[in-house]
Write a protein that holds these residues in place. Structure first.
Motif, PDB file in Angstrom:
ATOM      1  N   GLU A 163      60.212  40.886  26.493  1.00 24.93           N
ATOM      2  CA  GLU A 163      61.167  39.891  26.031  1.00 24.93           C
ATOM      3  C   GLU A 163      62.334  40.511  25.261  1.00 24.93           C
ATOM      4  OE1 GLU A 163      60.782  36.019  23.260  1.00 24.93           O
ATOM      5  OE2 GLU A 163      59.154  36.380  24.672  1.00 24.93           O
ATOM      6  N   ASP A 164      63.534  40.248  25.715  1.00 29.07           N
ATOM      7  CA  ASP A 164      64.779  40.696  25.085  1.00 29.07           C
ATOM      8  C   ASP A 164      64.931  42.214  24.975  1.00 29.07           C
ATOM      9  OD1 ASP A 164      65.570  38.034  24.693  1.00 29.07           O
ATOM     10  OD2 ASP A 164      64.476  37.948  22.794  1.00 29.07           O
ATOM     11  N   GLU A 165      64.137  42.973  25.718  1.00 26.12           N
ATOM     12  CA  GLU A 165      64.217  44.434  25.651  1.00 26.12           C
ATOM     13  C   GLU A 165      64.891  45.035  26.874  1.00 26.12           C
ATOM     14  OE1 GLU A 165      63.431  46.304  23.018  1.00 26.12           O
ATOM     15  OE2 GLU A 165      62.898  44.470  21.957  1.00 26.12           O
ATOM     16  N   GLY A 166      65.047  44.268  27.947  1.00 29.43           N
ATOM     17  CA  GLY A 166      65.697  44.766  29.150  1.00 29.43           C
ATOM     18  C   GLY A 166      64.735  45.425  30.116  1.00 29.43           C
ATOM     19  N   TYR A 167      65.263  46.376  30.873  1.00 30.10           N
ATOM     20  CA  TYR A 167      64.503  47.018  31.946  1.00 30.10           C
ATOM     21  C   TYR A 167      64.735  48.524  31.916  1.00 30.10           C
ATOM     22  CZ  TYR A 167      64.198  42.275  33.690  1.00 30.10           C
ATOM     23  OH  TYR A 167      63.943  40.939  33.799  1.00 30.10           O
ATOM     24  N   ALA A 168      63.738  49.248  32.383  1.00 27.85           N
ATOM     25  CA  ALA A 168      63.866  50.690  32.572  1.00 27.85           C
ATOM     26  C   ALA A 168      63.660  50.967  34.054  1.00 27.85           C
ATOM     27  CB  ALA A 168      62.824  51.433  31.744  1.00 27.85           C
ATOM     28  N   ALA A 169      64.287  52.002  34.546  1.00 26.12           N
ATOM     29  CA  ALA A 169      64.134  52.383  35.946  1.00 26.12           C
ATOM     30  C   ALA A 169      63.862  53.881  36.014  1.00 26.12           C
ATOM     31  CB  ALA A 169      65.397  52.033  36.729  1.00 26.12           C
ATOM     32  N   LYS A 170      62.963  54.259  36.919  1.00 26.35           N
ATOM     33  CA  LYS A 170      62.625  55.669  37.106  1.00 26.35           C
ATOM     34  C   LYS A 170      62.291  55.904  38.568  1.00 26.35           C
ATOM     35  CE  LYS A 170      57.687  55.280  36.247  1.00 26.35           C
ATOM     36  NZ  LYS A 170      56.544  55.889  35.585  1.00 26.35           N
ATOM     37  N   ILE A 171      62.259  57.166  38.943  1.00 30.46           N
ATOM     38  CA  ILE A 171      61.875  57.552  40.292  1.00 30.46           C
ATOM     39  C   ILE A 171      60.696  58.509  40.158  1.00 30.46           C
ATOM     40  CG2 ILE A 171      62.586  58.618  42.460  1.00 30.46           C
ATOM     41  CD1 ILE A 171      65.502  57.977  41.644  1.00 30.46           C
ATOM     42  N   PRO A 172      59.536  58.153  40.675  1.00 30.98           N
ATOM     43  CA  PRO A 172      58.380  59.049  40.579  1.00 30.98           C
ATOM     44  C   PRO A 172      58.699  60.431  41.158  1.00 30.98           C
ATOM     45  CG  PRO A 172      57.720  56.902  41.412  1.00 30.98           C
ATOM     46  CD  PRO A 172      59.221  56.914  41.392  1.00 30.98           C
ATOM     47  N   GLY A 173      58.280  61.458  40.445  1.00 29.27           N
ATOM     48  CA  GLY A 173      58.497  62.825  40.894  1.00 29.27           C
ATOM     49  C   GLY A 173      59.765  63.464  40.361  1.00 29.27           C
ATOM     50  N   PHE A 174      60.607  62.684  39.687  1.00 32.41           N
ATOM     51  CA  PHE A 174      61.849  63.191  39.116  1.00 32.41           C
ATOM     52  C   PHE A 174      61.668  63.270  37.603  1.00 32.41           C
ATOM     53  CE2 PHE A 174      63.000  61.997  43.270  1.00 32.41           C
ATOM     54  CZ  PHE A 174      64.197  62.593  43.607  1.00 32.41           C
ATOM     55  N   GLY A 177      61.777  63.546  33.823  1.00 34.87           N
ATOM     56  CA  GLY A 177      62.797  63.323  32.806  1.00 34.87           C
ATOM     57  C   GLY A 177      63.906  62.362  33.204  1.00 34.87           C
ATOM     58  N   LEU A 178      63.842  61.800  34.386  1.00 35.41           N
ATOM     59  CA  LEU A 178      64.883  60.883  34.849  1.00 35.41           C
ATOM     60  C   LEU A 178      64.464  59.447  34.542  1.00 35.41           C
ATOM     61  CD1 LEU A 178      67.545  60.409  36.353  1.00 35.41           C
ATOM     62  CD2 LEU A 178      66.235  60.367  38.473  1.00 35.41           C
ATOM     63  N   LEU A 179      65.186  58.831  33.642  1.00 35.93           N
ATOM     64  CA  LEU A 179      64.896  57.458  33.224  1.00 35.93           C
ATOM     65  C   LEU A 179      66.202  56.802  32.816  1.00 35.93           C
ATOM     66  CD1 LEU A 179      62.576  55.404  32.463  1.00 35.93           C
ATOM     67  CD2 LEU A 179      62.865  56.246  30.139  1.00 35.93           C
ATOM     68  N   ALA A 180      66.361  55.546  33.174  1.00 40.65           N
ATOM     69  CA  ALA A 180      67.564  54.799  32.789  1.00 40.65           C
ATOM     70  C   ALA A 180      67.145  53.419  32.315  1.00 40.65           C
ATOM     71  CB  ALA A 180      68.517  54.689  33.977  1.00 40.65           C
ATOM     72  N   VAL A 181      67.934  52.846  31.435  1.00 38.14           N
ATOM     73  CA  VAL A 181      67.646  51.504  30.927  1.00 38.14           C
ATOM     74  C   VAL A 181      68.890  50.629  31.075  1.00 38.14           C
ATOM     75  CG1 VAL A 181      65.878  52.243  29.290  1.00 38.14           C
ATOM     76  CG2 VAL A 181      68.248  52.164  28.567  1.00 38.14           C
ATOM     77  N   GLY A 182      68.630  49.318  31.136  1.00 39.72           N
ATOM     78  CA  GLY A 182      69.725  48.367  31.224  1.00 39.72           C
ATOM     79  C   GLY A 182      69.245  46.990  30.827  1.00 39.72           C
ATOM     80  N   SER A 183      70.184  46.108  30.575  1.00 32.91           N
ATOM     81  CA  SER A 183      69.843  44.753  30.139  1.00 32.91           C
ATOM     82  C   SER A 183      69.344  43.888  31.293  1.00 32.91           C
ATOM     83  CB  SER A 183      71.053  44.091  29.481  1.00 32.91           C
ATOM     84  OG  SER A 183      72.138  44.059  30.395  1.00 32.91           O
ATOM     85  N   SER A 184      69.603  44.311  32.534  1.00 33.26           N
ATOM     86  CA  SER A 184      69.125  43.594  33.723  1.00 33.26           C
ATOM     87  C   SER A 184      68.589  44.620  34.715  1.00 33.26           C
ATOM     88  CB  SER A 184      70.275  42.802  34.363  1.00 33.26           C
ATOM     89  OG  SER A 184      71.243  43.698  34.890  1.00 33.26           O
ATOM     90  N   LYS A 185      67.899  44.134  35.755  1.00 30.19           N
ATOM     91  CA  LYS A 185      67.404  45.051  36.782  1.00 30.19           C
ATOM     92  C   LYS A 185      68.569  45.782  37.437  1.00 30.19           C
ATOM     93  CE  LYS A 185      64.179  41.637  38.058  1.00 30.19           C
ATOM     94  NZ  LYS A 185      63.552  40.887  39.132  1.00 30.19           N
ATOM     95  N   ARG A 186      69.614  45.045  37.749  1.00 27.73           N
ATOM     96  CA  ARG A 186      70.791  45.632  38.403  1.00 27.73           C
ATOM     97  C   ARG A 186      71.430  46.702  37.516  1.00 27.73           C
ATOM     98  NH1 ARG A 186      74.102  43.823  42.621  1.00 27.73           N
ATOM     99  NH2 ARG A 186      72.914  41.904  42.655  1.00 27.73           N
ATOM    100  N   ALA A 187      71.542  46.412  36.223  1.00 30.25           N
ATOM    101  CA  ALA A 187      72.138  47.381  35.294  1.00 30.25           C
ATOM    102  C   ALA A 187      71.276  48.634  35.194  1.00 30.25           C
ATOM    103  CB  ALA A 187      72.331  46.754  33.920  1.00 30.25           C
ATOM    104  N   ALA A 188      69.970  48.470  35.143  1.00 32.11           N
ATOM    105  CA  ALA A 188      69.067  49.622  35.065  1.00 32.11           C
ATOM    106  C   ALA A 188      69.186  50.482  36.321  1.00 32.11           C
ATOM    107  CB  ALA A 188      67.631  49.164  34.847  1.00 32.11           C
TER     108      ALA A 188
END
Length: 85
Positions: A22-33, A35-46
């Motif tokens: 809740e109210d924390e947004g989303y994180a996105a990563k690719i397995p096998g990469f 240290g690669l992680l990104a965050v955003g307020s929406s799925k699209r932004a992440a």
């Protein structure tokens, strides 16, 4: 199409999106990469942030001579898996 662009597109298809709660947004990563992680307020932004981060990640890995992780080409990959925190 350039091989690195194909590779990038295939890697992003493997992206997993994590709902941070809740109210924390989303994180996105690719397995096998590592240290690669990104965050955003929406799925699209992440995912957008992940694309930018992936470009930098690939560039650095190639400059350091580390190569790039293998990305499945013939397997069906379930893109953008949702994981709840």
């Amino acid at each position: 199409m350039d091989n690195l662009l194909k590779y990038r597109r295939m890697a992003l298809k493997r992206a997993e999106i994590i709902d941070l709660g809740e109210d924390e947004g989303y994180a996105a990563k690719i397995p096998g990469f590592a240290g690669l992680l990104a965050v955003g307020s929406s799925k699209r932004a992440a995912l957008s942030e992940l694309g930018s981060a992936l470009d930098d990640w690939m560039s650095l890995a190639l400059k350091r001579g580390l190569g790039l992780p293998a990305v499945a080409t013939s397997q069906k990959v379930r893109p953008r898996t949702m994981i709840s925190a």
